[in-house]
Design an enzyme around this catalytic site. Structure first.
Site, PDB file in Angstrom:
ATOM      1  N   THR A 129       0.774  -1.270   0.210  1.00  0.00           N
ATOM      2  CA  THR A 129      -0.027   0.169   0.094  1.00  0.00           C
ATOM      3  C   THR A 129       0.824   1.148  -0.003  1.00  0.00           C
ATOM      4  OG1 THR A 129      -1.532   1.470   1.273  1.00  0.00           O
ATOM      5  CG2 THR A 129      -0.317  -0.473   2.612  1.00  0.00           C
ATOM      6  N   GLU A 131       0.220   3.594   1.801  1.00  0.00           N
ATOM      7  CA  GLU A 131       0.530   3.846   3.296  1.00  0.00           C
ATOM      8  C   GLU A 131       1.897   3.743   3.721  1.00  0.00           C
ATOM      9  OE1 GLU A 131      -1.654   5.412   5.833  1.00  0.00           O
ATOM     10  OE2 GLU A 131      -2.634   6.227   3.788  1.00  0.00           O
ATOM     11  N   TYR A 153      -1.045   0.351  10.892  1.00  0.00           N
ATOM     12  CA  TYR A 153      -1.212  -0.284   9.703  1.00  0.00           C
ATOM     13  C   TYR A 153      -0.095  -0.261   8.417  1.00  0.00           C
ATOM     14  CZ  TYR A 153      -3.406  -1.028   4.858  1.00  0.00           C
ATOM     15  OH  TYR A 153      -3.620  -1.355   3.632  1.00  0.00           O
ATOM     16  N   LYS A 157       1.981  -3.472   7.200  1.00  0.00           N
ATOM     17  CA  LYS A 157       2.193  -3.570   5.660  1.00  0.00           C
ATOM     18  C   LYS A 157       3.446  -3.394   5.307  1.00  0.00           C
ATOM     19  CE  LYS A 157      -1.935  -4.319   3.726  1.00  0.00           C
ATOM     20  NZ  LYS A 157      -2.422  -5.520   2.869  1.00  0.00           N
TER      21      LYS A 157
HETATM   22  P1  NDP Z   1     -11.287  -4.927   2.735  1.00  0.00           P
HETATM   23  O1  NDP Z   1     -11.322  -4.138   3.890  1.00  0.00           O
HETATM   24  O2  NDP Z   1     -12.504  -4.263   1.831  1.00  0.00           O
HETATM   25  O3  NDP Z   1     -11.125  -6.260   2.998  1.00  0.00           O
HETATM   26  C1  NDP Z   1     -10.183  -6.862   3.766  1.00  0.00           C
HETATM   27  C2  NDP Z   1     -10.402  -8.321   3.786  1.00  0.00           C
HETATM   28  O4  NDP Z   1      -9.545  -8.906   4.626  1.00  0.00           O
HETATM   29  C3  NDP Z   1     -11.910  -8.823   4.229  1.00  0.00           C
HETATM   30  O5  NDP Z   1     -12.248  -9.749   3.383  1.00  0.00           O
HETATM   31  C4  NDP Z   1     -11.614  -9.219   5.543  1.00  0.00           C
HETATM   32  O6  NDP Z   1     -12.747 -10.028   5.903  1.00  0.00           O
HETATM   33  C5  NDP Z   1     -10.458  -9.949   5.448  1.00  0.00           C
HETATM   34  N1  NDP Z   1      -9.850 -10.318   6.870  1.00  0.00           N
HETATM   35  C6  NDP Z   1      -9.541  -9.301   7.764  1.00  0.00           C
HETATM   36  N2  NDP Z   1      -8.905  -9.979   8.816  1.00  0.00           N
HETATM   37  C7  NDP Z   1      -8.754 -11.295   8.644  1.00  0.00           C
HETATM   38  C8  NDP Z   1      -8.323 -12.244   9.290  1.00  0.00           C
HETATM   39  N3  NDP Z   1      -7.718 -12.409  10.290  1.00  0.00           N
HETATM   40  N4  NDP Z   1      -8.281 -13.420   8.513  1.00  0.00           N
HETATM   41  C9  NDP Z   1      -8.706 -13.572   7.086  1.00  0.00           C
HETATM   42  N5  NDP Z   1      -9.302 -12.639   6.606  1.00  0.00           N
HETATM   43  C10 NDP Z   1      -9.284 -11.428   7.152  1.00  0.00           C
HETATM   44  O7  NDP Z   1      -9.982  -4.182   1.772  1.00  0.00           O
HETATM   45  P2  NDP Z   1      -9.830  -4.087   0.461  1.00  0.00           P
HETATM   46  O8  NDP Z   1     -10.493  -4.898  -0.495  1.00  0.00           O
HETATM   47  O9  NDP Z   1     -10.059  -2.439   0.047  1.00  0.00           O
HETATM   48  O10 NDP Z   1      -8.215  -4.270   0.099  1.00  0.00           O
HETATM   49  C11 NDP Z   1      -7.655  -5.466  -0.110  1.00  0.00           C
HETATM   50  C12 NDP Z   1      -5.976  -5.512   0.165  1.00  0.00           C
HETATM   51  O11 NDP Z   1      -5.329  -4.270  -0.444  1.00  0.00           O
HETATM   52  C13 NDP Z   1      -5.938  -5.133   1.933  1.00  0.00           C
HETATM   53  O12 NDP Z   1      -5.051  -5.758   2.329  1.00  0.00           O
HETATM   54  C14 NDP Z   1      -5.807  -3.585   1.935  1.00  0.00           C
HETATM   55  O13 NDP Z   1      -5.019  -3.358   3.119  1.00  0.00           O
HETATM   56  C15 NDP Z   1      -4.898  -3.679   0.528  1.00  0.00           C
HETATM   57  N6  NDP Z   1      -4.897  -2.259  -0.035  1.00  0.00           N
HETATM   58  C16 NDP Z   1      -6.394  -1.693  -0.229  1.00  0.00           C
HETATM   59  C17 NDP Z   1      -6.213  -0.403  -1.023  1.00  0.00           C
HETATM   60  C18 NDP Z   1      -7.481   0.154  -1.447  1.00  0.00           C
HETATM   61  O14 NDP Z   1      -7.387   1.431  -1.557  1.00  0.00           O
HETATM   62  N7  NDP Z   1      -8.430  -0.496  -1.330  1.00  0.00           N
HETATM   63  C19 NDP Z   1      -4.907   0.322  -1.312  1.00  0.00           C
HETATM   64  C20 NDP Z   1      -3.728  -0.427  -1.045  1.00  0.00           C
HETATM   65  C21 NDP Z   1      -3.511  -1.734  -0.453  1.00  0.00           C
HETATM   66  P3  NDP Z   1     -14.144  -9.695   6.809  1.00  0.00           P
HETATM   67  O15 NDP Z   1     -15.088  -9.351   5.657  1.00  0.00           O
HETATM   68  O16 NDP Z   1     -14.368 -10.815   7.810  1.00  0.00           O
HETATM   69  O17 NDP Z   1     -13.480  -8.588   7.682  1.00  0.00           O
HETATM   70  P1  GDR Z   2      -6.783   5.505   3.819  1.00  0.00           P
HETATM   71  O1  GDR Z   2      -8.355   5.636   3.534  1.00  0.00           O
HETATM   72  O2  GDR Z   2      -6.532   6.142   5.146  1.00  0.00           O
HETATM   73  O3  GDR Z   2      -5.964   6.545   2.747  1.00  0.00           O
HETATM   74  O4  GDR Z   2      -6.521   4.110   3.586  1.00  0.00           O
HETATM   75  P2  GDR Z   2      -9.545   6.301   4.230  1.00  0.00           P
HETATM   76  O5  GDR Z   2     -10.549   6.624   3.082  1.00  0.00           O
HETATM   77  O6  GDR Z   2      -9.864   5.761   5.487  1.00  0.00           O
HETATM   78  O7  GDR Z   2      -9.111   7.834   4.573  1.00  0.00           O
HETATM   79  C1  GDR Z   2      -8.447   8.962   3.588  1.00  0.00           C
HETATM   80  C2  GDR Z   2      -8.338  10.192   4.111  1.00  0.00           C
HETATM   81  O8  GDR Z   2      -9.354  10.878   4.520  1.00  0.00           O
HETATM   82  C3  GDR Z   2      -9.381  11.310   5.729  1.00  0.00           C
HETATM   83  N1  GDR Z   2     -10.695  11.630   6.427  1.00  0.00           N
HETATM   84  C4  GDR Z   2     -11.278  10.550   6.560  1.00  0.00           C
HETATM   85  N2  GDR Z   2     -11.276   9.272   6.790  1.00  0.00           N
HETATM   86  C5  GDR Z   2     -12.293   8.525   6.928  1.00  0.00           C
HETATM   87  N3  GDR Z   2     -12.209   7.085   6.883  1.00  0.00           N
HETATM   88  N4  GDR Z   2     -13.490   8.960   7.505  1.00  0.00           N
HETATM   89  C6  GDR Z   2     -13.619   9.936   7.980  1.00  0.00           C
HETATM   90  O9  GDR Z   2     -14.617  10.817   8.350  1.00  0.00           O
HETATM   91  C7  GDR Z   2     -12.663  11.115   7.344  1.00  0.00           C
HETATM   92  N5  GDR Z   2     -12.205  12.242   7.351  1.00  0.00           N
HETATM   93  C8  GDR Z   2     -11.378  12.669   6.792  1.00  0.00           C
HETATM   94  C9  GDR Z   2      -8.232  10.287   6.555  1.00  0.00           C
HETATM   95  O10 GDR Z   2      -7.870  11.192   7.621  1.00  0.00           O
HETATM   96  C10 GDR Z   2      -7.377  10.207   5.257  1.00  0.00           C
HETATM   97  O11 GDR Z   2      -6.247  11.188   5.345  1.00  0.00           O
HETATM   98  C11 GDR Z   2      -7.118   3.500   2.647  1.00  0.00           C
HETATM   99  C12 GDR Z   2      -7.214   1.909   2.840  1.00  0.00           C
HETATM  100  O12 GDR Z   2      -7.985   1.471   2.096  1.00  0.00           O
HETATM  101  C13 GDR Z   2      -5.983   1.189   3.235  1.00  0.00           C
HETATM  102  O13 GDR Z   2      -6.165  -0.078   3.470  1.00  0.00           O
HETATM  103  C14 GDR Z   2      -5.112   1.407   1.823  1.00  0.00           C
HETATM  104  O14 GDR Z   2      -3.942   0.801   2.178  1.00  0.00           O
HETATM  105  C15 GDR Z   2      -4.975   2.675   1.660  1.00  0.00           C
HETATM  106  O15 GDR Z   2      -6.409   3.513   1.348  1.00  0.00           O
HETATM  107  C16 GDR Z   2      -4.157   3.076   0.424  1.00  0.00           C
END
Ligand code: NDP
Ligand code: GDR
Length: 346
Positions: A129, A131, A153, A157
């Site tokens: 990520t 992050e 987090y 990662k």
């Molecule tokens: P989500 O939060 O939507 O999905 C995370 C998944 O991980 C869910 O299916 C969750 O299951 C599962 N999980 C959590 N804890 C465990 C555990 N202990 N054992 C097995 N499974 C578990 O994430 P995204 O689909 O958005 O992202 C996919 C991956 O990519 C993640 O690793 C995220 O950190 C990473 N990522 C995401 C980005 C984004 O912008 N979306 C950007 C960069 C990286 P449950 O439904 O049970 O909670």
């Molecule tokens: P991020 O996503 O932390 O970038 O991680 P998120 O959407 O939670 O936050 C993005 C930015 O918005 C600001 N923010 C808020 N965020 C949330 N959730 N709720 C609020 O009310 C709010 N107000 C402002 C946050 O402070 C932050 O700066 C996501 C996840 O999908 C990670 O798993 C992944 O790795 C990164 O994107 C890339």
């Protein structure tokens, strides 16, 4: 060629659902892992027609259980493993640093060990990520940018990323790390800021919510469309050699910009007034306050500015982000409007 077989961890999440759909379209047999809960969380898989697909099956796996990961790979015999499971919410990681480390960090190690033990020829994708760049040392960020994570987090990662690189170098495992910048969609979890915003815009529009409370409006992110990013994951595992790739759009916008855009999608123009904790977003036509800052949503340490340079993925894999932020935002608002009107909760 015989049927290809893939394991996707984190199948119930946004990316798990889209990736499963993509691999099924490509003819794979897909084993999607989920962790047992008192209620099922399969709505995304049902929405995309994955859950009932004849080449799809569910497998139970908590990523913190290495023995279970080994047995899963023995039983399913995949050529490709996509590790998408994580405690993925940055805000929660400050309250649950240890759980986050065990799932998001050690969980990846468990799976790498399972690959090493069961079949080191398995191709492994780690969901890394932006992050990990955190307090970014360069703009834009690419594969050479030094890491400085700003949350438990991000730290977890980074551990998983370096373990993937280490297993590549130590054991010749095809371990690839995709450093993906934020990617969103109508299937995004409601806790993440884009979906929180588009859901609120739909609710405000339908008279089900008065206003939207947010934390830091100044944070800037490089937001792309999730469907395109899972294609990039697959492309990374089809390459000749394992590597590390950034996927991003190359464009950044603030949270405030995204809110403005989302209200624009329902023909509401916002005026921003006040500063910092006093800032509000007001309907320019009626003067009604629609957005308010609530410091409860601030994080102990913030990632201020992310913007990615995905030229390596473009040059080596032919991958490029296509959907504009305006189009993505509009798609999310429209889907949320339909959903709120239909009375569905997610
Ligand atoms: P989500 O939060 O939507 O999905 C995370 C998944 O991980 C869910 O299916 C969750 O299951 C599962 N999980 C959590 N804890 C465990 C555990 N202990 N054992 C097995 N499974 C578990 O994430 P995204 O689909 O958005 O992202 C996919 C991956 O990519 C993640 O690793 C995220 O950190 C990473 N990522 C995401 C980005 C984004 O912008 N979306 C950007 C960069 C990286 P449950 O439904 O049970 O909670
Ligand atoms: P991020 O996503 O932390 O970038 O991680 P998120 O959407 O939670 O936050 C993005 C930015 O918005 C600001 N923010 C808020 N965020 C949330 N959730 N709720 C609020 O009310 C709010 N107000 C402002 C946050 O402070 C932050 O700066 C996501 C996840 O999908 C990670 O798993 C992944 O790795 C990164 O994107 C890339």
């Amino acid at each position: 060629m015989s049927e290809r077989n893939a394991v996707i961890t984190g199948i119930t999440g946004q990316d798990g659902a889209y990736l499963a759909q993509l691999l099924l379209e490509k003819g794979y047999r897909v084993h999607g892992t989920y962790r047992r809960a008192s209620t099922d969380n399969f709505w995304r898989l049902e929405a995309l027609g994955v859950a009932e697909h004849p080449r799809f099956s569910f497998a139970e796996l908590d990523l913190t259980d290495m023995g279970a990961a080994i047995r899963l790979l023995e039983r399913t015999g995949p050529q490709e493993v996509y590790n998408l499971a994580a405690q993925s919410f940055v805000g929660v990681s400050f309250d649950q640093p240890r759980t986050t480390s065990e799932i998001t960090g050690i969980g990846a190690l468990n799976l790498l060990e399972a690959v090493r033990i069961v079949d080191p020829r398995i191709r492994f994708y780690q969901a890394s990520t932006s992050e990990m760049f955190g307090k970014a040392q360069a703009v834009p960020q690419n594969e050479q940018t030094p890491f400085h994570p700003r949350s438990p987090y991000g730290v977890a990662k980074l551990y998983a990323h370096w373990m993937t690189v280490n297993y590549r170098e130590s054991y010749d495992i095809f371990g690839t790390s995709g450093i993906l910048f934020n990617h969103e969609s109508p299937l995004r979890g409601l806790a993440f800021v884009t979906r929180k915003i588009t859901d609120a815009v739909a609710r405000v529009q339908e008279g089900r919510q008065d206003l939207l409370e947010l934390g830091n409006l100044d944070a800037r992110r490089d937001w792309g469309y999730a469907r395109e990013y899972v294609e990039g994951m697959w492309q990374m595992l089809q390459a000749d050699v394992p590597d590390t790739y950034v996927l991003a759009t190359g464009r950044t916008a603030s949270v405030r910009d995204f809110v403005t855009m989302a209200f624009r999608a329902v023909d509401v123009d916002l005026d921003w007034r006040g500063q910092l904790e006093e800032e509000v977003g007001v309907d320019a036509a009626t003067g009604r306050t629609l957005v308010r800052v609530n410091p409860q949503f601030y994080r102990p340490a913030e990632v201020d500015l992310l913007i990615g340079d995905a030229s390596k993925a473009r040059d080596n894999l032919g991958w490029q982000a296509k959907t504009s932020l305006e189009a993505l935002c509009r798609m999310m608002v429209e889907t949320d409007l339909e959903r709120v009107r239909g009375g569905q909760s997610q």
